[in-house]
Design a protein around this motif. Sequence first.
Motif: not given
Length: 80
Positions: A46-75
């Motif tokens: 239903d939703v993704v709660l996402s940290d923006l700083h991960l070992p394999d992605a940083r900042g807006l890159e994290t959100l962009q890749k999540l949105k590209a994979a699935e049209d889902i609300p992201i917090v």
Amino acid sequence: MLLEDNPADAELLQEILLDAQWIDWQVQAVSRLRDALTALSQQSFDVVLSDLHLPDARGLETLQKLKAAEDIPIVALTSL
């Protein structure tokens, strides 16, 4: 889905969500973007709660890749 690489933060957020007894939360926690993308391809959330700083992605890159994979609300979760 909870995408958080800090185990203490992930545990705290899960406890907070589970304490909200007016909703039957089911939380799947992952710590890397690649694991989140795999989970999104295998099941629905239903939703993704996402940290923006991960070992394999940083900042807006994290959100962009999540949105590209699935049209889902992201917090976005950040301490900045």
